[in-house]
Design an enzyme around this catalytic site. Structure first.
Site, PDB file in Angstrom:
ATOM      1  N   THR A  71       8.761   3.826  64.892  1.00  0.00           N
ATOM      2  CA  THR A  71       8.680   4.285  66.488  1.00  0.00           C
ATOM      3  C   THR A  71       9.561   3.341  67.301  1.00  0.00           C
ATOM      4  OG1 THR A  71       6.676   5.582  66.380  1.00  0.00           O
ATOM      5  CG2 THR A  71       7.042   4.735  68.557  1.00  0.00           C
ATOM      6  N   HIS A 124       2.233  12.725  58.854  1.00  0.00           N
ATOM      7  CA  HIS A 124       1.794  11.265  59.157  1.00  0.00           C
ATOM      8  C   HIS A 124       0.190  11.276  59.044  1.00  0.00           C
ATOM      9  CE1 HIS A 124       1.337   7.386  60.320  1.00  0.00           C
ATOM     10  NE2 HIS A 124       1.940   7.408  61.394  1.00  0.00           N
ATOM     11  N   ASN A 153      -2.580   5.568  59.785  1.00  0.00           N
ATOM     12  CA  ASN A 153      -2.537   4.469  61.063  1.00  0.00           C
ATOM     13  C   ASN A 153      -3.292   5.220  62.246  1.00  0.00           C
ATOM     14  OD1 ASN A 153      -0.867   3.086  59.511  1.00  0.00           O
ATOM     15  ND2 ASN A 153       1.066   3.604  60.281  1.00  0.00           N
ATOM     16  N   TYR A 194      -3.566   8.369  63.429  1.00  0.00           N
ATOM     17  CA  TYR A 194      -3.252   9.417  64.277  1.00  0.00           C
ATOM     18  C   TYR A 194      -3.914  10.707  63.875  1.00  0.00           C
ATOM     19  CZ  TYR A 194      -0.238   6.028  65.736  1.00  0.00           C
ATOM     20  OH  TYR A 194       0.397   4.797  66.387  1.00  0.00           O
ATOM     21  N   ASN A 226      -5.680   1.438  65.072  1.00  0.00           N
ATOM     22  CA  ASN A 226      -6.166   2.268  66.130  1.00  0.00           C
ATOM     23  C   ASN A 226      -7.636   2.806  65.649  1.00  0.00           C
ATOM     24  OD1 ASN A 226      -3.779   2.942  67.736  1.00  0.00           O
ATOM     25  ND2 ASN A 226      -2.775   3.913  66.168  1.00  0.00           N
TER      26      ASN A 226
HETATM   27  C1  LIG Z   1       8.108  -1.292  65.769  1.00  0.00           C
HETATM   28  C2  LIG Z   1       7.465  -0.405  64.627  1.00  0.00           C
HETATM   29  C3  LIG Z   1       7.230   1.183  64.779  1.00  0.00           C
HETATM   30  C4  LIG Z   1       6.414   1.570  63.735  1.00  0.00           C
HETATM   31  N1  LIG Z   1       6.344   2.862  63.784  1.00  0.00           N
HETATM   32  C5  LIG Z   1       5.662   3.782  62.863  1.00  0.00           C
HETATM   33  C6  LIG Z   1       5.861   5.225  63.037  1.00  0.00           C
HETATM   34  O1  LIG Z   1       6.001   5.705  63.761  1.00  0.00           O
HETATM   35  N2  LIG Z   1       5.144   5.542  61.860  1.00  0.00           N
HETATM   36  C7  LIG Z   1       4.469   5.093  60.758  1.00  0.00           C
HETATM   37  O2  LIG Z   1       3.925   5.558  59.831  1.00  0.00           O
HETATM   38  N3  LIG Z   1       4.465   3.688  60.673  1.00  0.00           N
HETATM   39  C8  LIG Z   1       4.995   3.140  61.775  1.00  0.00           C
HETATM   40  N4  LIG Z   1       5.163   1.411  61.543  1.00  0.00           N
HETATM   41  C9  LIG Z   1       4.668   0.901  60.429  1.00  0.00           C
HETATM   42  C10 LIG Z   1       5.998   0.486  59.464  1.00  0.00           C
HETATM   43  O3  LIG Z   1       6.181   1.870  58.851  1.00  0.00           O
HETATM   44  C11 LIG Z   1       5.788  -0.284  58.225  1.00  0.00           C
HETATM   45  O4  LIG Z   1       4.406  -0.007  57.560  1.00  0.00           O
HETATM   46  C12 LIG Z   1       5.274  -1.624  58.646  1.00  0.00           C
HETATM   47  O5  LIG Z   1       6.391  -2.232  59.585  1.00  0.00           O
HETATM   48  C13 LIG Z   1       5.124  -2.380  57.507  1.00  0.00           C
HETATM   49  O6  LIG Z   1       6.166  -2.795  56.784  1.00  0.00           O
HETATM   50  P1  LIG Z   1       7.279  -3.963  56.637  1.00  0.00           P
HETATM   51  O7  LIG Z   1       6.522  -5.154  56.566  1.00  0.00           O
HETATM   52  O8  LIG Z   1       8.246  -3.458  55.776  1.00  0.00           O
HETATM   53  O9  LIG Z   1       7.734  -3.848  58.418  1.00  0.00           O
HETATM   54  C14 LIG Z   1       5.995   0.826  62.603  1.00  0.00           C
HETATM   55  C15 LIG Z   1       6.052  -0.606  62.559  1.00  0.00           C
HETATM   56  C16 LIG Z   1       6.762  -1.222  63.697  1.00  0.00           C
HETATM   57  C17 LIG Z   1       7.279  -2.574  63.345  1.00  0.00           C
END
Ligand SMILES: Cc1cc2nc3c(=O)[nH]c(=O)nc-3n(C[C@H](O)[C@H](O)[C@H](O)COP(=O)(O)O)c2cc1C
Length: 358
Positions: free
Chosen positions: A25, A174, A177, A179, A234
Site C-alpha cells: 500500500t 486479501h 493482516n 482486514y 490490526n
Molecule cells: C509500505 C508497506 C505497505 C504494505 N501494504 C500491504 C498491502 O497492501 N497488502 C498486504 O497484503 N501486505 C502489505 N504489506 C506487507 C508486505 O506485503 C510484506 O508482507 C512485508 O513487507 C514483509 O515482507 P518484506 O520483509 O519482504 O518487506 C505492506 C508492507 C509495507 C512495508
C-alpha cells in the site's frame, strides 16, 4: 543453476522468474483512482516474475485508508489499464490484490454513503491516519446484515471481473493482516451467532463464499489468496484453535483449486514468527502454488525454493526501494535502503525516484 531467476508456471501463465513483488500500500491514488505516477512505479518494477498490486478496494465501503485505489468505477478501471499495459510491456505478470479494509477504517477516509463494516460491532484497537484530521482511533463498525454480506460477496466478484477487464492476469483475495476477510476468520472480531460465526466452518463461510464468487466470475486459475496464520497485525490476537482453523482453510481452498496461496510472515517486522510446521502444513494440504514472504534476501529465497518449501518468493521492502531488484540480486550489487518516511506520503518522492543501477 538459480531457481530464483528461472522461469516458472503459475496456472496457465509463464513467469519470467520466481520473484514476486509483495502487495504494498503506497497511498498515491488521489481520489482513489490509479494514475500515471502509479503506472510508472509499477512499470519500473516489472523485471520480477509477478507483481501483486497494493490492496485495492472492490467497493467504496472497503476504502479504509486515505488515497488507496479502488476497482469499482469506470475511471479506476481505465487507470488500472495503464498500469497493466506498462507492466506487461516489460514481461511481468500482474495480479490485483482485492482488499476490503472492513473495521480497519475511519469514516473520514470514506466517500459519502460508504460505511465502516465488519462481522460484528467490535472496534479494532489502534489508530488510522486521515488526511483531514491526522491520527484517529479506528471507527466502531456496523455489524454486517445478511444483505450486506451478500452485497459484499458480489462486490468482490465484480471487482475480479473489473480487474480482468483492466488487463490483470488474476486477483489475490486479501485474507490476511486483519482486514475484512480475516475479521470473519478470527473469533475476536467475529462474534456472530448466525451461520457466519461460531465454529470454523461458520467463520470461514464468508471467505469461501468470496472465493467461490471470484472463481465463478473469472476462473480458479486467476484467483489466489493471501493468508496470515499466526498474524497479529490490526488487533488479531493469537487463540487456541488457530492452527486447526488454518488447516481447515488450507483444505477448503485446495478443494476449490485456487491458483495460489500466499503466506504472510511479519517476523522481520517484529511480529511473532509463523511456525515452520504451519508453513509445511500448507505445503502438504494445498496442491496449487505456494508463495512465501517476509524478510527474504536472494540467498534465503534460493535456499527455500531449493528445499521445495514453496514455488515463488514474494519480496516487499527490497522491491519498494530497488526498482531493479532482480538485476541487483543477479549481480550481487548493493541495495538502496527503504525510506520509511515516504512509504505512505503523496507524490513521487520515495516512490518513483529510487535509483536503478546505471
Ligand atoms: C509500505 C508497506 C505497505 C504494505 N501494504 C500491504 C498491502 O497492501 N497488502 C498486504 O497484503 N501486505 C502489505 N504489506 C506487507 C508486505 O506485503 C510484506 O508482507 C512485508 O513487507 C514483509 O515482507 P518484506 O520483509 O519482504 O518487506 C505492506 C508492507 C509495507 C512495508
Amino acid at each position: 543453476m538459480s531457481l530464483l531467476f528461472s522461469k516458472a508456471t503459475l496456472g496457465s501463465l509463464e513467469l519470467q522468474n520466481r520473484v514476486v513483488m509483495s502487495p504494498l500500500t503506497r497511498n498515491r491514488a488521489d481520489g482513489n483512482v490509479p494514475n500515471e505516477l502509479m503506472a510508472q512505479y509499477y512499470a519500473q518494477r516489472a523485471s520480477v516474475g509477478l507483481i501483486i498490486t497494493e490492496g485495492t478496494s472492490p467497493s467504496s465501503s472497503g476504502l479504509g485508508y486515505p488515497r488507496i485505489p479502488g476497482v469499482f468505477s469506470t475511471e479506476q478501471v481505465a487507470g488500472w489499464t495503464r498500469v497493466t499495459e506498462g507492466v506487461h510491456a516489460r514481461g511481468a505478470k500482474i495480479f490485483m490484490q482485492l482488499m476490503h479494509c472492513g473495521r480497519v477504517a475511519h469514516p473520514l477516509n470514506l466517500p459519502a454513503g460508504a460505511r465502516v463494516l465488519a462481522p460484528s460491532a467490535v472496534v479494532a484497537a489502534g489508530e488510522m491516519y486521515t488526511d483531514a484530521e491526522g491520527m484517529k482511533s479506528n471507527a466502531m463498525p456496523q455489524a454486517m446484515t445478511d444483505a450486506d454480506i451478500k452485497a459484499t460477496v458480489e462486490e468482490f466478484a465484480q471487482g475480479a471481473k473489473n480487474a480482468v477487464a483492466a488487463g490483470f492476469d488474476g486477483i489475490e483475495l486479501h485474507g490476511a493482516n486483519g482486514y475484512l476477510l480475516e475479521q470473519f476468520i478470527r473469533p475476536n472480531s467475529n462474534q456472530r451467532t448466525d451461520r457466519y460465526g461460531g465454529s470454523i466452518e461458520n467463520r470461514a463461510r464468508f471467505v469461501l463464499e468470496v472465493a467461490d464468487a471470484a472463481i465463478k466470475a473469472i476462473g480458479a486459475d486467476k484467483v489466489g489468496m493471501r493468508l496470515s496464520p499466526f498474524g497479529v497485525f490490526n488487533d488479531m490476537p493469537p487463540y487456541e484453535a488457530m492452527e486447526a482453523d488454518y488447516a481447515y482453510l488450507a483444505r477448503e481452498l485446495n478443494a476449490r483449486g485456487l491458483v495460489y496461496l500466499h503466506l504472510v510472515d511479519h517476523s522481520p517486522m517484529g511480529a511473532p514468527p509463523v511456525p515452520d510446521a504451519v508453513k509445511s502444513m500448507f505445503r502438504r494440504e494445498f496442491k496449487g502454488a505456494l508463495i512465501l514472504s517476509g524478510g527474504y534476501d536472494a540467498a534465503r529465497a534460493e535456499s527455500d525454493l531449493a528445499a521445495g518449501k514453496c514455488d515463488l518468493i514474494a519480496v516487499g521492502r527490497p522491491v519498494l526501494a530497488n526498482p531493479d531488484l532482480v538485476e541487483r540480486w543477479k549481480a550481487g550489487a548493493a541495495l538502496n535502503a527503504p525510506d520509511f518516511s515516504t512509504f505512505y506520503t503523496p507524490g513521487p518522492k520515495g516512490y518513483t525516484d529510487y535509483p536503478s543501477l546505471g
